[in-house]
Design a protein around this motif. Structure first.
Motif, PDB file in Angstrom:
ATOM      1  N   GLY A  55       0.819  -1.211   0.000  1.00 60.63           N
ATOM      2  CA  GLY A  55       0.000   0.000   0.000  1.00 60.63           C
ATOM      3  C   GLY A  55       0.847   1.251   0.000  1.00 60.63           C
ATOM      4  O   GLY A  55       0.534   2.232  -0.691  1.00 60.63           O
ATOM      5  N   ALA A  56       1.936   1.249   0.769  1.00 55.46           N
ATOM      6  CA  ALA A  56       2.832   2.414   0.827  1.00 55.46           C
ATOM      7  C   ALA A  56       3.490   2.666  -0.523  1.00 55.46           C
ATOM      8  O   ALA A  56       3.592   3.812  -0.988  1.00 55.46           O
ATOM      9  CB  ALA A  56       3.892   2.203   1.899  1.00 55.46           C
ATOM     10  N   VAL A  57       3.936   1.567  -1.173  1.00 54.98           N
ATOM     11  CA  VAL A  57       4.544   1.702  -2.497  1.00 54.98           C
ATOM     12  C   VAL A  57       3.542   2.294  -3.484  1.00 54.98           C
ATOM     13  O   VAL A  57       3.858   3.202  -4.269  1.00 54.98           O
ATOM     14  CB  VAL A  57       5.054   0.338  -3.003  1.00 54.98           C
ATOM     15  CG1 VAL A  57       5.474   0.438  -4.472  1.00 54.98           C
ATOM     16  CG2 VAL A  57       6.230  -0.137  -2.158  1.00 54.98           C
ATOM     17  N   ALA A  58       2.305   1.789  -3.435  1.00 56.98           N
ATOM     18  CA  ALA A  58       1.262   2.293  -4.333  1.00 56.98           C
ATOM     19  C   ALA A  58       0.976   3.764  -4.077  1.00 56.98           C
ATOM     20  O   ALA A  58       0.852   4.561  -5.009  1.00 56.98           O
ATOM     21  CB  ALA A  58      -0.021   1.463  -4.157  1.00 56.98           C
ATOM     22  N   TYR A  59       0.898   4.139  -2.782  1.00 56.96           N
ATOM     23  CA  TYR A  59       0.568   5.521  -2.424  1.00 56.96           C
ATOM     24  C   TYR A  59       1.617   6.488  -2.960  1.00 56.96           C
ATOM     25  O   TYR A  59       1.309   7.504  -3.572  1.00 56.96           O
ATOM     26  CB  TYR A  59       0.445   5.657  -0.906  1.00 56.96           C
ATOM     27  CG  TYR A  59       0.163   7.065  -0.441  1.00 56.96           C
ATOM     28  CD1 TYR A  59      -1.130   7.570  -0.439  1.00 56.96           C
ATOM     29  CD2 TYR A  59       1.198   7.904  -0.022  1.00 56.96           C
ATOM     30  CE1 TYR A  59      -1.405   8.864  -0.031  1.00 56.96           C
ATOM     31  CE2 TYR A  59       0.941   9.201   0.385  1.00 56.96           C
ATOM     32  CZ  TYR A  59      -0.358   9.676   0.389  1.00 56.96           C
ATOM     33  OH  TYR A  59      -0.606  10.961   0.782  1.00 56.96           O
ATOM     34  N   PHE A  60       2.890   6.187  -2.719  1.00 60.89           N
ATOM     35  CA  PHE A  60       3.956   7.091  -3.131  1.00 60.89           C
ATOM     36  C   PHE A  60       4.230   7.020  -4.627  1.00 60.89           C
ATOM     37  O   PHE A  60       4.989   7.828  -5.152  1.00 60.89           O
ATOM     38  CB  PHE A  60       5.228   6.817  -2.325  1.00 60.89           C
ATOM     39  CG  PHE A  60       5.136   7.287  -0.909  1.00 60.89           C
ATOM     40  CD1 PHE A  60       5.198   8.634  -0.607  1.00 60.89           C
ATOM     41  CD2 PHE A  60       4.955   6.386   0.121  1.00 60.89           C
ATOM     42  CE1 PHE A  60       5.089   9.080   0.697  1.00 60.89           C
ATOM     43  CE2 PHE A  60       4.846   6.820   1.432  1.00 60.89           C
ATOM     44  CZ  PHE A  60       4.910   8.175   1.724  1.00 60.89           C
ATOM     45  N   GLY A  62       1.607   7.273  -6.604  1.00 62.79           N
ATOM     46  CA  GLY A  62       0.530   8.095  -7.134  1.00 62.79           C
ATOM     47  C   GLY A  62      -0.841   7.460  -7.118  1.00 62.79           C
ATOM     48  O   GLY A  62      -1.828   8.097  -7.459  1.00 62.79           O
ATOM     49  N   PHE A  63      -0.945   6.166  -6.731  1.00 62.73           N
ATOM     50  CA  PHE A  63      -2.244   5.497  -6.663  1.00 62.73           C
ATOM     51  C   PHE A  63      -2.772   5.530  -5.242  1.00 62.73           C
ATOM     52  O   PHE A  63      -2.019   5.320  -4.292  1.00 62.73           O
ATOM     53  CB  PHE A  63      -2.104   4.038  -7.125  1.00 62.73           C
ATOM     54  CG  PHE A  63      -3.358   3.220  -6.939  1.00 62.73           C
ATOM     55  CD1 PHE A  63      -4.451   3.413  -7.755  1.00 62.73           C
ATOM     56  CD2 PHE A  63      -3.431   2.278  -5.914  1.00 62.73           C
ATOM     57  CE1 PHE A  63      -5.604   2.659  -7.574  1.00 62.73           C
ATOM     58  CE2 PHE A  63      -4.577   1.531  -5.730  1.00 62.73           C
ATOM     59  CZ  PHE A  63      -5.665   1.718  -6.560  1.00 62.73           C
ATOM     60  N   ASN A  64      -4.065   5.801  -5.084  1.00 55.89           N
ATOM     61  CA  ASN A  64      -4.677   5.852  -3.768  1.00 55.89           C
ATOM     62  C   ASN A  64      -5.247   4.475  -3.413  1.00 55.89           C
ATOM     63  O   ASN A  64      -6.315   4.092  -3.913  1.00 55.89           O
ATOM     64  CB  ASN A  64      -5.788   6.899  -3.741  1.00 55.89           C
ATOM     65  CG  ASN A  64      -6.431   7.010  -2.366  1.00 55.89           C
ATOM     66  OD1 ASN A  64      -5.944   6.422  -1.400  1.00 55.89           O
ATOM     67  ND2 ASN A  64      -7.507   7.766  -2.287  1.00 55.89           N
ATOM     68  N   PRO A  65      -4.572   3.697  -2.552  1.00 58.58           N
ATOM     69  CA  PRO A  65      -5.063   2.348  -2.224  1.00 58.58           C
ATOM     70  C   PRO A  65      -6.384   2.361  -1.475  1.00 58.58           C
ATOM     71  O   PRO A  65      -7.083   1.361  -1.423  1.00 58.58           O
ATOM     72  CB  PRO A  65      -3.933   1.768  -1.358  1.00 58.58           C
ATOM     73  CG  PRO A  65      -3.221   2.950  -0.796  1.00 58.58           C
ATOM     74  CD  PRO A  65      -3.321   4.017  -1.844  1.00 58.58           C
ATOM     75  N   LEU A  66      -6.763   3.508  -0.885  1.00 57.21           N
ATOM     76  CA  LEU A  66      -8.032   3.582  -0.156  1.00 57.21           C
ATOM     77  C   LEU A  66      -9.227   3.406  -1.081  1.00 57.21           C
ATOM     78  O   LEU A  66     -10.318   3.045  -0.645  1.00 57.21           O
ATOM     79  CB  LEU A  66      -8.135   4.917   0.576  1.00 57.21           C
ATOM     80  CG  LEU A  66      -7.132   5.151   1.708  1.00 57.21           C
ATOM     81  CD1 LEU A  66      -7.333   6.532   2.310  1.00 57.21           C
ATOM     82  CD2 LEU A  66      -7.249   4.077   2.775  1.00 57.21           C
ATOM     83  N   SER A  67      -9.017   3.675  -2.375  1.00 61.33           N
ATOM     84  CA  SER A  67     -10.127   3.508  -3.317  1.00 61.33           C
ATOM     85  C   SER A  67     -10.568   2.052  -3.425  1.00 61.33           C
ATOM     86  O   SER A  67     -11.693   1.753  -3.811  1.00 61.33           O
ATOM     87  CB  SER A  67      -9.728   4.032  -4.701  1.00 61.33           C
ATOM     88  OG  SER A  67      -8.643   3.284  -5.221  1.00 61.33           O
ATOM     89  N   LEU A  68      -9.670   1.110  -3.071  1.00 63.03           N
ATOM     90  CA  LEU A  68     -10.000  -0.311  -3.136  1.00 63.03           C
ATOM     91  C   LEU A  68     -10.950  -0.736  -2.033  1.00 63.03           C
ATOM     92  O   LEU A  68     -11.575  -1.790  -2.126  1.00 63.03           O
ATOM     93  CB  LEU A  68      -8.712  -1.148  -3.067  1.00 63.03           C
ATOM     94  CG  LEU A  68      -7.709  -0.928  -4.203  1.00 63.03           C
ATOM     95  CD1 LEU A  68      -6.457  -1.755  -3.963  1.00 63.03           C
ATOM     96  CD2 LEU A  68      -8.343  -1.285  -5.547  1.00 63.03           C
ATOM     97  N   VAL A  69     -11.022   0.070  -0.959  1.00 66.58           N
ATOM     98  CA  VAL A  69     -11.909  -0.271   0.154  1.00 66.58           C
ATOM     99  C   VAL A  69     -13.045   0.729   0.291  1.00 66.58           C
ATOM    100  O   VAL A  69     -13.598   0.932   1.348  1.00 66.58           O
ATOM    101  CB  VAL A  69     -11.106  -0.366   1.482  1.00 66.58           C
ATOM    102  CG1 VAL A  69     -10.183  -1.561   1.449  1.00 66.58           C
ATOM    103  CG2 VAL A  69     -10.339   0.919   1.756  1.00 66.58           C
ATOM    104  N   GLY A  70     -13.310   1.421  -0.829  1.00 64.70           N
ATOM    105  CA  GLY A  70     -14.464   2.318  -0.845  1.00 64.70           C
ATOM    106  C   GLY A  70     -14.213   3.682  -0.243  1.00 64.70           C
ATOM    107  O   GLY A  70     -15.159   4.399   0.071  1.00 64.70           O
TER     108      GLY A  70
END
Length: 294
Positions: A55-60, A62-70
């Motif tokens: 999740g940290a790798v995705a966040y930095f 540019g992707f927001n991993p929170l979108s996967l959990v609504g």
């Protein structure tokens, strides 16, 4: 604040869709508090730690991993619209500072050189080094640019209880005030004085307070002249700016964070000082009334 009919400045570098550091800045404390219930159970297992790492790798990246959990999906769209609206507004404010100072400064023997405003998210690079949202808006005399993460305005409203469009305009006008000080040679003189004191923080802080209060006064001069020129002020606008100036005084900020006040560590001035100098510029519309170094 009446800005609908005003034009946007062209002296803008919009870096909101990119980052000088190649990714995002650190998430805010508010975001961390919101997602803590999701993070906490993951910390108990190796598998959970692996998920957090991805999740940290995705966040930095540019992707927001929170979108996967609504989370961050629909609200992200709303925030983008809000962000764009604020960008248009602040570009119009910048344009008004250009028109005011191009007219006013020749009266004081100076030809105005228009600075560039850099809009960014999270982090970027400046002529003065790394810039991050946590630093707040600032002016860099090296490249003569104002750096602004629009998320600061949310912080100004939520954390400091200073919402409103004119509060936002005051913030930018203050940074433009530093540009004028740079043109006047004030910033160079201050820097040389600090160096000659060999790291005396008390004297350096006191001098920096004078710099910041003068920028507040210059912001008031802009507001005075802009209203006369464009009739921009509406009822309540001045109160918004005064509330913003008061809310980010050193004494108020120190008391909120540490519970006590240390005047010798002030770098921007007390709430009362900031309000007084903004008022002085606003009421006079005269740069000569902004000599905080006397």
């Amino acid at each position: 604040m009446r800005m609908d009919d005003e034009r946007e400045s062209r002296n803008v570098e919009d870096r909101r869709n990119s980052s000088g550091g190649g990714g995002r800045g650190l998430p805010s404390m508010g975001t961390m508090m919101m997602i803590w219930p999701l993070i906490r159970p993951l910390l108990r297992t190796k598998f959970g730690w692996a998920i957090l790492g991805l999740g940290a790798v995705a966040y930095f990246s540019g992707f927001n991993p929170l979108s996967l959990v609504g989370m961050g999906g629909a609200s992200g769209t709303v925030n983008k619209v809000k962000d764009e609206k604020e960008a248009v507004f602040i570009k119009k404010v910048l344009r008004s500072t250009e028109e005011v100072w191009n007219e006013v400064l020749p009266q004081y023997g100076l030809r105005y050189k228009e600075p560039v405003m850099v809009l960014y998210r999270g982090s970027t690079r400046s002529g003065c080094g790394h810039a991050s949202a946590q630093m707040g808006p600032f002016y860099c005399p090296v490249d003569q640019k104002v750096y602004l993460d629009l998320g600061f305005f949310d912080e100004l409203a939520r954390r400091h209880n200073a919402p409103g469009d004119f509060a936002q305009a005051y913030v930018l006008a203050h940074e433009i005030g530093h540009h004028i000080q740079n043109m006047q040679g004030t910033l160079d003189k201050v820097q040389r004085a600090k160096q000659s004191w060999g790291g005396n923080s008390v004297k350096s802080n006191a001098l920096q307070v004078r710099v910041e209060l003068q920028a507040d006064c210059y912001a008031g001069v802009w507001a005075n002249r802009a209203h006369k020129q464009f009739n921009i002020l509406e009822p309540g606008d001045v109160e918004e700016a005064l509330r913003a100036a008061s809310s980010i005084g050193d004494d108020k900020l120190q008391k909120e964070t540490t519970g006590y006040v240390r005047p010798d560590s002030f770098t921007h001035g007390s709430s009362q000082q900031r309000v007084e100098w903004f008022r002085r510029g606003l009421s006079s519309g005269d740069l000569s009334q902004c000599n905080t170094f006397q």
